[in-house]
Design a protein around this motif. Structure first.
Motif, PDB file in Angstrom:
ATOM      1  N   LYS A  87      -7.742   1.850  -5.433  1.00 39.68           N
ATOM      2  CA  LYS A  87      -8.966   1.107  -5.086  1.00 39.68           C
ATOM      3  C   LYS A  87      -9.964   2.045  -4.405  1.00 39.68           C
ATOM      4  O   LYS A  87     -11.165   1.907  -4.545  1.00 39.68           O
ATOM      5  CB  LYS A  87      -8.628  -0.059  -4.163  1.00 39.68           C
ATOM      6  CG  LYS A  87      -7.746  -1.105  -4.864  1.00 39.68           C
ATOM      7  CD  LYS A  87      -7.493  -2.321  -4.007  1.00 39.68           C
ATOM      8  CE  LYS A  87      -6.699  -3.336  -4.778  1.00 39.68           C
ATOM      9  NZ  LYS A  87      -7.395  -4.579  -5.012  1.00 39.68           N
ATOM     10  N   LYS A  88      -9.427   2.950  -3.614  1.00 41.44           N
ATOM     11  CA  LYS A  88     -10.161   4.048  -2.981  1.00 41.44           C
ATOM     12  C   LYS A  88      -9.164   5.193  -2.956  1.00 41.44           C
ATOM     13  O   LYS A  88      -7.950   4.958  -2.986  1.00 41.44           O
ATOM     14  CB  LYS A  88     -10.569   3.702  -1.540  1.00 41.44           C
ATOM     15  CG  LYS A  88     -11.610   2.617  -1.424  1.00 41.44           C
ATOM     16  CD  LYS A  88     -12.982   3.152  -1.797  1.00 41.44           C
ATOM     17  CE  LYS A  88     -13.996   2.023  -1.832  1.00 41.44           C
ATOM     18  NZ  LYS A  88     -15.265   2.461  -2.445  1.00 41.44           N
ATOM     19  N   PRO A  89      -9.603   6.427  -2.841  1.00 32.67           N
ATOM     20  CA  PRO A  89      -8.624   7.536  -2.826  1.00 32.67           C
ATOM     21  C   PRO A  89      -7.566   7.338  -1.733  1.00 32.67           C
ATOM     22  O   PRO A  89      -6.438   7.784  -1.868  1.00 32.67           O
ATOM     23  CB  PRO A  89      -9.477   8.771  -2.551  1.00 32.67           C
ATOM     24  CG  PRO A  89     -10.858   8.387  -2.976  1.00 32.67           C
ATOM     25  CD  PRO A  89     -10.990   6.900  -2.784  1.00 32.67           C
ATOM     26  N   TYR A  90      -7.919   6.629  -0.641  1.00 33.88           N
ATOM     27  CA  TYR A  90      -6.970   6.415   0.466  1.00 33.88           C
ATOM     28  C   TYR A  90      -6.313   5.039   0.423  1.00 33.88           C
ATOM     29  O   TYR A  90      -5.588   4.689   1.344  1.00 33.88           O
ATOM     30  CB  TYR A  90      -7.699   6.604   1.812  1.00 33.88           C
ATOM     31  CG  TYR A  90      -8.923   5.716   1.972  1.00 33.88           C
ATOM     32  CD1 TYR A  90      -8.810   4.398   2.402  1.00 33.88           C
ATOM     33  CD2 TYR A  90     -10.193   6.191   1.667  1.00 33.88           C
ATOM     34  CE1 TYR A  90      -9.920   3.590   2.520  1.00 33.88           C
ATOM     35  CE2 TYR A  90     -11.312   5.388   1.776  1.00 33.88           C
ATOM     36  CZ  TYR A  90     -11.165   4.073   2.210  1.00 33.88           C
ATOM     37  OH  TYR A  90     -12.263   3.269   2.312  1.00 33.88           O
ATOM     38  N   ILE A 121       0.846  -1.204   0.000  1.00 35.05           N
ATOM     39  CA  ILE A 121       0.000   0.000   0.000  1.00 35.05           C
ATOM     40  C   ILE A 121       0.878   1.248   0.000  1.00 35.05           C
ATOM     41  O   ILE A 121       1.822   1.355   0.802  1.00 35.05           O
ATOM     42  CB  ILE A 121      -0.895  -0.001   1.267  1.00 35.05           C
ATOM     43  CG1 ILE A 121      -1.858  -1.201   1.219  1.00 35.05           C
ATOM     44  CG2 ILE A 121      -1.653   1.311   1.419  1.00 35.05           C
ATOM     45  CD1 ILE A 121      -2.589  -1.464   2.519  1.00 35.05           C
ATOM     46  N   ILE A 122       0.568   2.192  -0.869  1.00 34.99           N
ATOM     47  CA  ILE A 122       1.332   3.441  -0.943  1.00 34.99           C
ATOM     48  C   ILE A 122       0.880   4.385   0.190  1.00 34.99           C
ATOM     49  O   ILE A 122      -0.323   4.543   0.435  1.00 34.99           O
ATOM     50  CB  ILE A 122       1.129   4.113  -2.313  1.00 34.99           C
ATOM     51  CG1 ILE A 122       1.636   3.181  -3.425  1.00 34.99           C
ATOM     52  CG2 ILE A 122       1.821   5.474  -2.370  1.00 34.99           C
ATOM     53  CD1 ILE A 122       1.337   3.663  -4.827  1.00 34.99           C
ATOM     54  N   ALA A 123       1.865   4.986   0.857  1.00 38.94           N
ATOM     55  CA  ALA A 123       1.560   5.900   1.974  1.00 38.94           C
ATOM     56  C   ALA A 123       0.689   7.066   1.491  1.00 38.94           C
ATOM     57  O   ALA A 123       0.890   7.583   0.379  1.00 38.94           O
ATOM     58  CB  ALA A 123       2.855   6.431   2.572  1.00 38.94           C
ATOM     59  N   ASN A 124      -0.233   7.485   2.340  1.00 36.73           N
ATOM     60  CA  ASN A 124      -1.145   8.563   1.955  1.00 36.73           C
ATOM     61  C   ASN A 124      -0.483   9.936   1.937  1.00 36.73           C
ATOM     62  O   ASN A 124      -1.075  10.907   1.456  1.00 36.73           O
ATOM     63  CB  ASN A 124      -2.378   8.558   2.878  1.00 36.73           C
ATOM     64  CG  ASN A 124      -3.298   7.414   2.503  1.00 36.73           C
ATOM     65  OD1 ASN A 124      -3.291   6.939   1.364  1.00 36.73           O
ATOM     66  ND2 ASN A 124      -4.058   6.928   3.461  1.00 36.73           N
ATOM     67  N   THR A 125       0.743  10.005   2.425  1.00 31.31           N
ATOM     68  CA  THR A 125       1.490  11.270   2.349  1.00 31.31           C
ATOM     69  C   THR A 125       2.052  11.509   0.940  1.00 31.31           C
ATOM     70  O   THR A 125       2.570  12.582   0.645  1.00 31.31           O
ATOM     71  CB  THR A 125       2.678  11.234   3.337  1.00 31.31           C
ATOM     72  OG1 THR A 125       3.384  10.011   3.129  1.00 31.31           O
ATOM     73  CG2 THR A 125       2.219  11.317   4.780  1.00 31.31           C
TER      74      THR A 125
END
Ligand code: BEZ
Length: 211
Positions: free
Chosen positions: A199-202, A178-182
């Protein structure tokens, strides 16, 4: 005092099956796994030490040193090592701390008096190259640990220390992360050239970046 994630792992000097160990010096800037056993010559612990001995090459390959602890003296540990090899077929070649006066056990809060006031619980600490605690686990005496899981955790910790990613539930090495949301989408496109799926914006996933 309990040990929390991000704390500096307390330093100590202790007798071990491989002579005195000054913990930070022995660790020498590598990753380390410190794990405790309630007592020598106990059945679950015997199987656990055989399991760690078998996995040792995998930990070594990942720049990680391994050290066990039990509250009995060094001579007892040495006798027990023979049994462990007999039963599991694996020789214990990493050091085992002898902690009869509970110095290290108390330093790492491995004695939980309401469970047992003399024996340690089954603790696992994963400590990073910066000597900071990255993971703690506490199991009761009755439940043997899954050291394949400890290896899986180590792989996740090492990956996420180098890339702006985290690993999803039940992740295994080689699977998407999973790519960090930062990280913005633009930056993600540069940092993760294999591409990513939103998959979702987050929740954006990408192939494991270091393969
Ligand atoms: C064991 O390793 O089997 C064990 C140790 C302490 C209490 C109970 C079981």
């Amino acid at each position: 005092m309990s040990i929390r994630l991000g704390d500096v792992a307390p330093d100590f000097t202790a007798d071990t099956t491989q002579g005195p160990v000054h913990f930070h010096e022995w660790k020498a800037g590598k990753w380390a796994i410190l794990f405790s056993h309630p007592k020598d010559f106990t059945p679950v612990c015997t199987t656990e030490l055989g399991a760690v001995a078998k996995l040792l090459p995998e930990f070594t390959k990942r720049n990680t040193k391994v050290i066990g602890l039990s509250v009995d003296p060094v001579e007892s540990h040495h006798k027990w090592e023979g049994d462990i090899e007999d039963v599991t077929g694996n020789a214990v070649t990493f050091p085992m701390i002898a902690d009869p006066d509970r110095t290290v056990s108390n330093l790492y809060d491995m004695i939980h008096p309401n469970a047992n006031d003399t024996q340690t619980v089954r603790s696992v600490f994963v400590i990073g190259p910066d000597n900071k605690v990255k993971l703690t686990l506490t199991y009761p005496a009755s439940t043997g640990r899954n050291f394949d899981e400890v290896l899986r955790i180590l792989e996740s910790l090492q990956l996420t220390a180098s890339y702006a990613v985290s690993t999803p539930a039940d992740w295994k090495p080689g699977e998407d992360v999973i790519i960090a949301n930062t990280i913005s989408d633009e930056e993600a496109a540069t940092r993760f050239p294999k591409g990513f799926v939103t998959k979702k914006p987050y929740l954006r996933v990408t192939p494991q970046p270091n393969l």
